[in-house]
Each structure stands twice: as structure tokens, then as C-alpha cells.
Write a protein that holds these residues in place. Structure first.
Motif, PDB file in Angstrom:
ATOM      1  N   PRO A 669       0.817  -1.212   0.000  1.00 50.40           N
ATOM      2  CA  PRO A 669       0.000   0.000   0.000  1.00 50.40           C
ATOM      3  C   PRO A 669       0.859   1.274   0.000  1.00 50.40           C
ATOM      4  CG  PRO A 669       0.170  -0.865   2.212  1.00 50.40           C
ATOM      5  CD  PRO A 669       0.885  -1.853   1.324  1.00 50.40           C
ATOM      6  N   VAL A 670       0.197   2.409  -0.128  1.00 48.90           N
ATOM      7  CA  VAL A 670       0.872   3.706  -0.146  1.00 48.90           C
ATOM      8  C   VAL A 670       0.566   4.437   1.159  1.00 48.90           C
ATOM      9  CG1 VAL A 670       1.095   5.913  -1.331  1.00 48.90           C
ATOM     10  CG2 VAL A 670       0.715   3.822  -2.654  1.00 48.90           C
ATOM     11  N   LEU A 671       1.596   5.001   1.759  1.00 48.82           N
ATOM     12  CA  LEU A 671       1.420   5.757   3.000  1.00 48.82           C
ATOM     13  C   LEU A 671       1.032   7.194   2.653  1.00 48.82           C
ATOM     14  CD1 LEU A 671       1.649   5.890   6.094  1.00 48.82           C
ATOM     15  CD2 LEU A 671       4.072   6.467   5.806  1.00 48.82           C
ATOM     16  N   LEU A 672      -0.074   7.654   3.225  1.00 50.45           N
ATOM     17  CA  LEU A 672      -0.592   8.996   2.959  1.00 50.45           C
ATOM     18  C   LEU A 672      -0.479   9.858   4.213  1.00 50.45           C
ATOM     19  CD1 LEU A 672      -3.806   8.014   0.970  1.00 50.45           C
ATOM     20  CD2 LEU A 672      -1.569   8.665   0.054  1.00 50.45           C
ATOM     21  N   ALA A 673      -0.240  11.138   4.000  1.00 46.58           N
ATOM     22  CA  ALA A 673       0.011  12.031   5.135  1.00 46.58           C
ATOM     23  C   ALA A 673      -0.749  13.333   5.012  1.00 46.58           C
ATOM     24  CB  ALA A 673       1.511  12.311   5.254  1.00 46.58           C
ATOM     25  N   LEU A 674      -1.055  13.893   6.168  1.00 49.24           N
ATOM     26  CA  LEU A 674      -1.542  15.263   6.286  1.00 49.24           C
ATOM     27  C   LEU A 674      -0.333  16.189   6.338  1.00 49.24           C
ATOM     28  CD1 LEU A 674      -3.952  14.541   9.255  1.00 49.24           C
ATOM     29  CD2 LEU A 674      -4.722  14.968   6.927  1.00 49.24           C
ATOM     30  N   ARG A 675      -0.561  17.486   6.285  1.00 48.44           N
ATOM     31  CA  ARG A 675       0.522  18.459   6.443  1.00 48.44           C
ATOM     32  C   ARG A 675       0.220  19.367   7.618  1.00 48.44           C
ATOM     33  NH1 ARG A 675       1.968  23.704   5.032  1.00 48.44           N
ATOM     34  NH2 ARG A 675       4.203  23.985   4.585  1.00 48.44           N
ATOM     35  N   ASP A 676       1.166  19.444   8.543  1.00 44.13           N
ATOM     36  CA  ASP A 676       1.035  20.344   9.684  1.00 44.13           C
ATOM     37  C   ASP A 676       1.412  21.751   9.225  1.00 44.13           C
ATOM     38  OD1 ASP A 676       1.298  21.848  11.988  1.00 44.13           O
ATOM     39  OD2 ASP A 676       2.125  20.205  13.172  1.00 44.13           O
ATOM     40  N   PRO A 677       0.473  22.707   9.177  1.00 49.71           N
ATOM     41  CA  PRO A 677       0.791  24.034   8.647  1.00 49.71           C
ATOM     42  C   PRO A 677       1.728  24.830   9.540  1.00 49.71           C
ATOM     43  CG  PRO A 677      -1.420  24.007   9.568  1.00 49.71           C
ATOM     44  CD  PRO A 677      -0.935  22.594   9.603  1.00 49.71           C
ATOM     45  N   ASP A 678       1.819  24.471  10.815  1.00 44.92           N
ATOM     46  CA  ASP A 678       2.706  25.205  11.717  1.00 44.92           C
ATOM     47  C   ASP A 678       4.167  24.830  11.512  1.00 44.92           C
ATOM     48  OD1 ASP A 678       0.631  26.596  12.911  1.00 44.92           O
ATOM     49  OD2 ASP A 678       0.272  25.020  14.387  1.00 44.92           O
ATOM     50  N   SER A 679       4.441  23.538  11.387  1.00 49.86           N
ATOM     51  CA  SER A 679       5.822  23.084  11.244  1.00 49.86           C
ATOM     52  C   SER A 679       6.203  22.756   9.811  1.00 49.86           C
ATOM     53  CB  SER A 679       6.055  21.853  12.125  1.00 49.86           C
ATOM     54  OG  SER A 679       5.285  20.756  11.653  1.00 49.86           O
ATOM     55  N   ALA A 681       5.679  19.933   8.593  1.00 53.66           N
ATOM     56  CA  ALA A 681       6.004  18.507   8.598  1.00 53.66           C
ATOM     57  C   ALA A 681       4.850  17.681   8.041  1.00 53.66           C
ATOM     58  CB  ALA A 681       6.326  18.048  10.021  1.00 53.66           C
ATOM     59  N   MET A 682       5.215  16.512   7.513  1.00 49.31           N
ATOM     60  CA  MET A 682       4.219  15.557   7.050  1.00 49.31           C
ATOM     61  C   MET A 682       3.840  14.620   8.201  1.00 49.31           C
ATOM     62  SD  MET A 682       3.399  16.200   3.979  1.00 49.31           S
ATOM     63  CE  MET A 682       3.971  17.605   3.034  1.00 49.31           C
ATOM     64  N   VAL A 683       2.553  14.434   8.418  1.00 48.68           N
ATOM     65  CA  VAL A 683       2.051  13.606   9.512  1.00 48.68           C
ATOM     66  C   VAL A 683       1.322  12.406   8.912  1.00 48.68           C
ATOM     67  CG1 VAL A 683       0.693  13.549  11.617  1.00 48.68           C
ATOM     68  CG2 VAL A 683       1.740  15.700  10.879  1.00 48.68           C
ATOM     69  N   ALA A 684       1.929  11.230   9.039  1.00 50.31           N
ATOM     70  CA  ALA A 684       1.371  10.022   8.440  1.00 50.31           C
ATOM     71  C   ALA A 684      -0.022   9.755   9.001  1.00 50.31           C
ATOM     72  CB  ALA A 684       2.285   8.836   8.692  1.00 50.31           C
ATOM     73  N   LEU A 716      14.695  11.466   2.938  1.00 51.26           N
ATOM     74  CA  LEU A 716      15.541  12.593   2.545  1.00 51.26           C
ATOM     75  C   LEU A 716      14.822  13.929   2.672  1.00 51.26           C
ATOM     76  CD1 LEU A 716      17.222  11.192  -0.705  1.00 51.26           C
ATOM     77  CD2 LEU A 716      18.049  11.075   1.652  1.00 51.26           C
ATOM     78  N   TRP A 717      13.492  13.895   2.666  1.00 48.89           N
ATOM     79  CA  TRP A 717      12.736  15.138   2.609  1.00 48.89           C
ATOM     80  C   TRP A 717      12.092  15.465   3.956  1.00 48.89           C
ATOM     81  CZ3 TRP A 717      12.325  11.038  -0.825  1.00 48.89           C
ATOM     82  CH2 TRP A 717      13.025  11.223  -2.024  1.00 48.89           C
ATOM     83  N   GLY A 718      12.688  14.983   5.024  1.00 49.20           N
ATOM     84  CA  GLY A 718      12.173  15.270   6.348  1.00 49.20           C
ATOM     85  C   GLY A 718      11.545  14.047   6.990  1.00 49.20           C
ATOM     86  N   GLU A 719      11.582  14.015   8.300  1.00 49.18           N
ATOM     87  CA  GLU A 719      10.986  12.904   9.027  1.00 49.18           C
ATOM     88  C   GLU A 719       9.476  12.889   8.841  1.00 49.18           C
ATOM     89  OE1 GLU A 719      12.414  10.463  10.626  1.00 49.18           O
ATOM     90  OE2 GLU A 719      14.423  11.225  10.182  1.00 49.18           O
ATOM     91  N   ILE A 720       8.912  11.690   8.750  1.00 46.76           N
ATOM     92  CA  ILE A 720       7.469  11.520   8.672  1.00 46.76           C
ATOM     93  C   ILE A 720       6.965  11.200  10.070  1.00 46.76           C
ATOM     94  CG2 ILE A 720       5.583  10.307   7.540  1.00 46.76           C
ATOM     95  CD1 ILE A 720       7.402  11.878   5.645  1.00 46.76           C
ATOM     96  N   GLU A 721       6.174  12.078  10.646  1.00 51.66           N
ATOM     97  CA  GLU A 721       5.696  11.886  12.004  1.00 51.66           C
ATOM     98  C   GLU A 721       4.722  10.721  12.064  1.00 51.66           C
ATOM     99  OE1 GLU A 721       4.158  15.493  13.561  1.00 51.66           O
ATOM    100  OE2 GLU A 721       6.009  16.610  13.325  1.00 51.66           O
TER     101      GLU A 721
END
Length: 822
Positions: A669-679, A681-684, A716-721
Motif C-alpha cells: 500500500p501507499v502511506l498517505l500524510a496530512l501536512r502540519d501548517p505550523d511546522s 512537517a508531514m504527519v502520516a 531525505l525530505w524530512g521525518e514523517i511523524e
């Protein structure tokens, strides 16, 4: 230095002026302020002492000629053997310039002493100061410390060297130009890796081991150059110099451009030291990994101008500036803590902050260009900013956004008796049309996407449409229209799918190449004949749009159509509500996404003060056009609300696993994430394996091929929370629309953790709908939105918490049939 600078005391040096932008020729592309790089006698940040065993001649780089495969000795021209190099010939990176110690930037701005920063007045500010700022931002998640650090950094930059201010804003925002200029670095992962390899002398295998160990390109470059020592000193990097180098990279085109870009990157890496290396490479990779989003940068810029006005600005008694006496009272807060005058001074300062921030943000969303805003601030300060940087033809403003609703009943409850218009929400591409003609009658035309990118060349048929508008309406001089471009049948104008529209070519399209007919459905008018209409109520804007711009259907091959969105009005009566219900059913049964509900006249709504509170308050609800705001005056009701969740989610694919069974050759499957507008960061959020066709699987495997610029075994593009650990990571760069059965508590996901529960939330049975080419990752759904949908779904029958694992369709015939049908 020329002497100490006071804490925020403005300079009255009116002899120094900066010319503001001209608004008389809207068709002219905004010009950048002239940047003149001076010399610098300041110091870089502290560096680790290099190991003596690695000797790399970084002076052997030339613009012409390929770089050698490995630099393992002194200058190529000197032909000196490595064994003959004497230690006295080497210059360590740590002794090129004295080591500087920049002060803590995270302190309360009124307490920050600009004169303590070791920088020389009117000299180009070293990049090390910006690296110090970025390092400070990367080591904290405190919103106050981030805002304070940015504010103090921008105050210092403006006070010491004003030409460094605009480049600093772009470098802090991880960009090099406004989005509508389409200026991109175009640096692939391979160019950066080769540059690091050539500068450090590492073998490809050693560099790959570093990537596997560190993951982040900036950390890799920092470690790779730790042992490099040079034969000759190199001038320290400046903020202006780095920015100019990035512009050279972005504008390098044609044969030899790849080699030229790599040469520029290598020269930057040669001169970079310490933390400069880390953040320089993160900038080149376009992922600086700090919590400074656009809103925070604008907040800091506003506060910096309020505390330390530019030199040319003569400060008067205005609401945007903090006077020296006020700052003195605030700085005495610790010693006089508890006294009423201290509390009053802080309240007064916060009011000044609010006024300055509101002004800067309002100007930016109507004219999103740091170039023009900086010119306006340096010339006229906050007082004259709105006048010197107005809404301008040819420069897109941020669009108004709609707030999602679950049902028409919720709409009626939210709006009360306020009259509204219900419009079809077409399944197309949001478009902002700018058109004007000059005194000679020459017509100018620009078309911008939802996220402000210039797509004029993509729609030559709409350009023909605009020319027809001016020809048929001689009194029209200029306009900005908000609308939706939708694929339609060339014969009868019936709606086609979004997929049809996405099949059109994207760049440099010629009119004779157009094979898919489109219609521009207009729904708002923001500017007409030299007048801004943003403050005009929607009812009047709508009437002006319909009376001045009638529908157009040109009888020629490939011609675009023009029409108004289909709509009905509701004043609150039972008959009107029945008409809206029927209109909603038509939307559900058509190719539309649903309805947009828009308040016609300004009024008030009643809001509950808390989710469990019985207290209410009356809140003004203006029917004005609100750029970049998700307002209750615009509500969206999508057909997805009929079943399942009340809204679909715009998610970012950030990783995947290797498929099994029939999907062995694909990602699933593919892991999908939200985006935290404050930081940023991508949030799985969840894994998705439903809704994909075989053709899409093949395209995804090609787009995200292993070891490509879009795929890596390391993040490479930042940690995935979150607790998900995919086999490979994707470069976050596209948005997928996804639906699900409901939202559940999850032991794995941390999305929206703490907002509704001490556990995170996840999406059950997510199903891929389509790729949202009209959205950037900055517009992906947020944890706050997820939490709001979860709260609204409470009261429905819940199916239990998500255990974090999904059953692959290979083990379920029913699921397999569902997937194949999608």
C-alpha cells in the motif's frame, strides 16, 4: 561597526531613499530591487576541527571543463603530489576567519540588543548569520521562540544591510521567487550528490553509506566536508551572494546547463563552513526542515518593521510602530513585574503587533511578492505599504476558500436566516483571470491556478475568449475574474470529467493543438475597470459579473466557452429551501462535485463558544472577498457527504511498501500524510491500497522509481511523524484526493493527537479518488481539519478503533472486486 544601535529605536536618515514600485503599467513584470553585494568583515559560526588526513584541493574548480572524478591532491595546474604537500601549506577551514558567536535570537524582541550582533554596518550580511537563524529554528518547536528568532533576525538584517532583507525572506521561506514567476532551481538529487562527492573527495560508495546513515542531504554534506582542508582561504558566503547563486542556477538553461548548475553548487559548498553547509544543501534540496511557515514569516516581518523601522522611514505617531519610551517600559518588565503600567505597556505593544501583522498579511495575500513588499517597506514603511503595494493586475491574489459542511441542515444551522446563493461546484481547475488593455488598445492576459502558478500558456483558447470580451464590450478596460475551468462537449457544452481536462497539454500550447474544449464558469469578480471590489458584498459583485460579462459560445474549432456558474438563491423560506434541495439532488446526479454556499449580504451568525458549552456569541460574517481565508461566508457541500465521511481529504503520498501477490511489481500500500501548517512537517495518517487501476499502479511505479529523485530508502525530505515505517519514502510533491468510511482512534498514527484524544486519528478503508494537480502540498488537509471532521462524525455508529494494519486485497475476494471496479 559604526556604533551601537538601540533596541528598536528608528533611524531618521531621510537622505537614503528607495524607489517604490510603479503601478501605472500593470502589464510590467515586477522588478527586483537592486542588490549590491558589499564586503564583509564579520565571522562565520564555530566549526568542528577537521581531521588532518584528508587533503582536498577545492581551488581546482573551473566553470569550463568537467570536474575531475576525485580530488585527492593539490591544484591540478601545480602537478604537486599529495605526498609533497607540507602541513604549513594547508589552511584549515576553521582559521580562514575569526570564529564569531552570534547571540541568542529566541529572546523577547524588546529585550534583544541588535548592537550585540557582530556585524558591520552597510556590509553584506554573511550567510552564517542566516544559518545561525535556521539552526535556532530547527532546534525548537516553540511557536514563540520561532517567531522571536525570526523577528530578531529580520530586525538585525534590516538595520545592518537593507539589501539583504529580500533575499533573506526568500531563503527563509525555502523559495527564490513569487510562485507566479515559475522560477525553480531544477536541481535533482544526483546533481547535489555529485557536487558533494567532488568537493569532499568521497567515493560514491562512501557517500551512499553516509546517505543510508544520515538520510538528510544537509547532514550528509556536513559530515562529508568535515575533513576537508583547503590550500587557500575562501571568502565567506553572504546572504546576497547565496541568493544570487540560486538565481543563476534557476535561470541556467540549454546545453551544458546541468554542468553549469553543478559548478555553482560546488563553489557554494567550497566556501560554506559549519552549519552553513547543512542549511545550504537543505536549501538546494528545497527542504530546510524548520518550522517557519509563511504566516510566521509575515508575522515576524511585521514585528521587525514595527520595532526597527527602515532607515528612510520617518516615523510619526501611527498605530504600527513601537516608540522608544514604550520599548523602555517593556524592557523593565522583569524588575517591575506585577505593576499595572508594565501590563499596560505589554498590552499596548501587542496591539501594535496586531495592527502591523494584519496590515502585512493583508497586503501579501493581495500582492504575494516579497520583492515588492520589501521595496514598499524600505521606502514608505508600514504606513504607506498598502498604498505602495496594492492589488495589481498581472499579479495573482490568494483565492477565498470554502469551509466544508456535512449537510444542508448544517448549512441552515450555521447561516441562520442569512440569504445565500447555492452554486454548482464544478469538477475542474480553479482559475483566476487577469485581463486589461492599455491606452493604445493592446490587450494583456494572465491566467493563474489556485496556488498562484502562471498557466497562461496552457489555455490559448481562453486568451481568445478574453479578446472577444474586450471586442464586444469596448467600455471594459480591465477585470479580474474568479472561476473554474471545466472540460465540456464541443457540441452541446455538457460537462465532462476532470480526467478529460487533465489530458490537455500543460505548457506552451498552441491554439491549433487544442483538442479538448473547455468552459470558464465564472463565479466572482474581484476587480473591474481600475477599481478593487474585494470589500463589495457578494450580491453586488455577482450582479456586476452577470451584467457586464454575458455568456459566450464562439462558433469556431477549439474555442473556449464562457458562462456563469449555475445557481439558485435562498432567503430562508420553505419554498427556497425546497428549491435548494432539488438543486442539491441535481448536483449529486451530475458531474459536479457538489455545491458552494455563499452568503449574499454581510450579517451576523450565532456561534457556540465551545464544543460542550451552552454559551453563544454573535459573530459578524462579512460577504466580502477574503483572500486566503477559509470563511463561513463560503461553505462547500460535496456529494461525498451523502455516504461515508462528510468530506474527502487531500493527502500527500510520502512512502510505500513492496506489493505482494498480484502486486509484486508495484507499490502497495501507499502511506498517505496530512501536512502540519505550523511546522510544515508531514504527519502520516493511513495506508491506502484501494481505488487504484493497473494503469495507475504502472504510472506510480515509473514516477516513484527506486533511487530516483522522487524515491529513497531514507526520508531525505524530512521525518514523517507517526509510527509508520515504509520500505521506501516518496518525495512529497503531489496531492491525492482520498475518501474513507470513517475516522477512528489509532495506536499508530499521531495525526491530530491531543486535539480530540491522547491517541492519534486514522482513516478507515481509505480509497483513492484522483490526483489533485490543482493543489500543492501546502494546500493538503491538516490535522486540525481531521479533528474537526472527527468531532462532526461523533454520534454516528462507530466501527471501532483502527489497529494500524490493513488487510491486503489479495486475501479478500470482495475487496479485490471492489478495487478492480474502481
Amino acid at each position: 561597526m559604526k556604533g551601537p544601535r538601540s533596541n528598536g529605536e528608528p533611524r531618521d536618515t531621510s537622505s537614503s531613499t528607495v524607489q517604490g514600485p510603479s503601478t501605472s503599467t500593470p502589464n510590467t513584470k515586477p522588478s527586483r530591487p537592486q542588490i549590491v553585494e558589499g564586503t564583509h568583515s564579520g565571522n562565520p559560526p564555530r566549526l568542528e576541527q577537521p581531521s588532518p588526513h584528508e587533503i582536498i584541493d577545492v581551488d581546482a574548480f573551473y566553470d569550463d571543463g568537467p570536474p575531475p572524478e576525485r580530488f585527492s591532491g593539490p591544484s591540478l595546474s601545480s602537478k604537486v603530489s599529495v605526498n609533497k604537500v607540507e602541513p604549513s601549506m594547508l589552511v584549515s577551514a576553521t582559521v580562514i576567519t575569526p570564529i564569531a558567536s552570534y547571540p541568542d535570537l529566541g529572546v523577547d524582541p524588546p529585550l534583544f540588543d541588535i548592537s550585540a550582533v557582530p556585524l558591520a554596518d552597510d556590509k553584506a550580511i554573511p550567510y552564517s548569520f542566516l544559518a545561525h537563524t535556521l539552526f535556532t529554528l530547527s532546534t525548537t518547536r516553540s511557536r514563540n521562540i520561532i517567531t522571536n528568532s525570526l523577528t530578531n533576525a529580520l530586525r538585525t538584517i534590516c538595520a545592518v544591510h537593507e539589501p539583504s532583507l529580500m533575499p533573506s525572506l526568500y531563503l527563509l521561506s525555502n523559495s527564490i521567487s513569487p510562485p507566479y514567476l515559475s522560477l525553480e532551481l531544477g536541481l535533482g538529487h544526483s546533481i547535489i550528490s555529485k557536487a558533494i562527492q567532488n568537493v569532499s573527495g568521497l567515493t560514491p560508495a562512501a557517500l551512499k553509506r553516509l546517505y543510508n546513515q544520515k538520510g538528510d542531504p544537509g547532514d550528509v554534506a556536513f559530515e562529508a566536508k568535515a575533513n576537508v582542508r583547503t590550500l587557500l582561504p575562501h571568502a565567506p558566503l553572504s546572504i546576497v551572494g547565496v541568493y544570487q547563486s540560486l538565481l543563476k542556477i534557476a535561470t541556467a538553461k540549454g546545453e551544458g546547463s546541468v554542468k553549469h548548475k553543478q559548478s555553482i553548487v560546488e563553489k557554494l559548498l567550497v566556501s560554506a563552513k559549519g552549519e552553513e553547509i547543512r542549511f545550504l544543501v537543505r536549501t538546494l534540496a528545497q527542504h530546510i526542515r524548520v518550522g517557519a511557515v509563511r504566516t510566521t514569516i509575515l508575522t515576524a516581518l511585521a514585528r521587525a518593521m514595527a520595532l526597527t523601522p527602515p532607515r528612510a522611514v520617518k516615523v510619526r505617531q501611527r498605530p504600527f510602530y513601537a516608540s522608544p519610551p514604550l520599548l523602555t517600559r517593556v524592557t523593565n518588565a522583569e524588575s517591575t513585574k506585577g505593576k499595572k503600567d508594565v501590563d499596560a505597556s505589554r498590552v499596548e505593544l501587542e496591539a501594535i503587533y496586531d495592527a502591523a501583522e494584519g496590515l502585512v498579511k493583508q497586503v501579501f495575500v493581495q500582492h504575494p511578492s516579497y520583492d515588492d513588499i520589501v521595496v514598499g517597506l524600505l521606502a514608505k514603511g508600514l504606513d504607506g505599504l498598502a498604498e505602495s503595494v496594492p492589488l495589481t493586475l498581472g499579479i495573482p491574489l490568494h483565492p477565498t476558500l470554502g469551509s466544508p459542511m456535512r449537510s444542508l441542515d448544517d448549512v441552515y444551522e450555521r447561516l441562520g436566516n442569512l440569504p445565500f446563493a447555492a452554486e454548482f461546484k464544478y469538477d475542474g481547475q480553479r482559475a483566476q483571470v487577469h485581463a486589461w488593455k492599455d491606452a493604445t488598445g493592446q490587450i494583456f492576459f494572465k491566467l493563474f491556478s489556485r496556488h498562484l502558478e502562471d498557466m497562461t500558456d496552457k489555455y490559448p483558447d481562453i486568451k481568445v475568449l478574453v479578446q472577444h470580451v474586450f471586442a464586444s464590450s469596448p467600455e471594459t478596460a480591465s477585470f479580474i475574474i474568479d472561476g473554474e475551468i471545466v472540460a465540456v462537449d464541443a457540441k452541446d457544452g455538457s460537462l465532462k470529467s476532470f480526467q478529460e481536462l487533465s489530458n490537455r497539454a500543460r505548457k506552451a500550447v498552441e491554439l491549433h493543438e487544442v483538442t479538448i474544449t473547455v468552459c470558464l464558469f465564472a463565479f466572482d469578480l474581484m476587480y473591474l475597470d481600475g477599481k478593487t471590489l474585494l470589500e463589495v458584498p457578494f450580491r453586488q459583485r455577482r450582479q456586476m459579473l452577470r451584467s457586464r460579462f454575458p455568456p459566450i459560445a464562439l462558433d469556431r474549432p477549439g474555442a473556449a466557452r464562457f458562462d456563469h456558474v449555475e445557481s439558485v438563491e435562498c432567503s430562508g423560506s420553505d419554498a427556497d429551501k425546497e428549491a435548494v434541495e432539488e438543486f442539491w439532488i441535481r448536483a449529486v446526479e451530475s458531474r459536479c462535485e457538489g455545491l458552494m454556499i455563499k452568503v449574499l449580504d454581510s450579517g451576523e451568525i450565532v456561534e457556540v463558544s465551545g464544543p460542550r458549552s451552552e454559551k453563544t456569541r454573535r459573530k459578524p460574517l462579512p460577504a466580502t472577498y477574503e483572500p486566503d481565508k477559509r470563511t463561513s461566508a463560503w461553505l462547500k457541500l460535496k456529494k461525498d457527504y451523502v455516504t461515508g465521511l462528510g468530506d474527502s481529504f487531500d493527502l500527500v503520498p510520502v512512502g510505500t511498501w513492496h506489493g505482494i501477490g498480484r502486486k509484486t511489481a508495484w507499490w502497495s500500500p501507499v502511506l498517505l500524510a496530512l501536512r502540519d501548517p505550523d511546522s510544515g512537517a508531514m504527519v502520516a495518517l493511513c495506508k491506502c491500497m484501494s481505488g487504484f487501476s493497473d494503469g495507475f499502479y504502472k504510472q506510480m511505479k515509473e514516477k516513484y522509481a527506486e533511487d530516483s529523485d522522487n524515491c529513497s530508502r531514507q526520508p531525505l525530505w524530512g521525518e514523517i511523524e507517526g509510527g509508520y515505517r515504509p520500505a521506501v519514502y516518496f518525495r512529497p510533491h503531489e496531492v491525492w484526493e482520498v475518501r474513507g468510511a470513517d475516522i477512528t482512534l489509532s495506536p499508530v498514527s499521531v495525526a491530530a493527537k491531543g486535539m480530540v484524544s491522547d491517541r492519534g486519528l486514522s482513516l478507515r478503508f481509505p480509497r483513492f479518488m484522483k490526483v489533485r494537480d490543482d493543489k500543492s502540498i501546502e494546500q493538503a488537509s491538516t490535522p486540525t481539519f481531521l479533528a474537526s471532521v472527527y468531532r462532526k462524525q461523533q454520534g454516528k455508529d462507530q466501527s471501532g478503533a483502527d489497529d494500524g494494519q490493513l488487510l491486503d486485497p489479495e486475501s479478500s475476494d470482495e475487496a479485490e472486486e471492489e478495487e478492480e471496479s474502481g
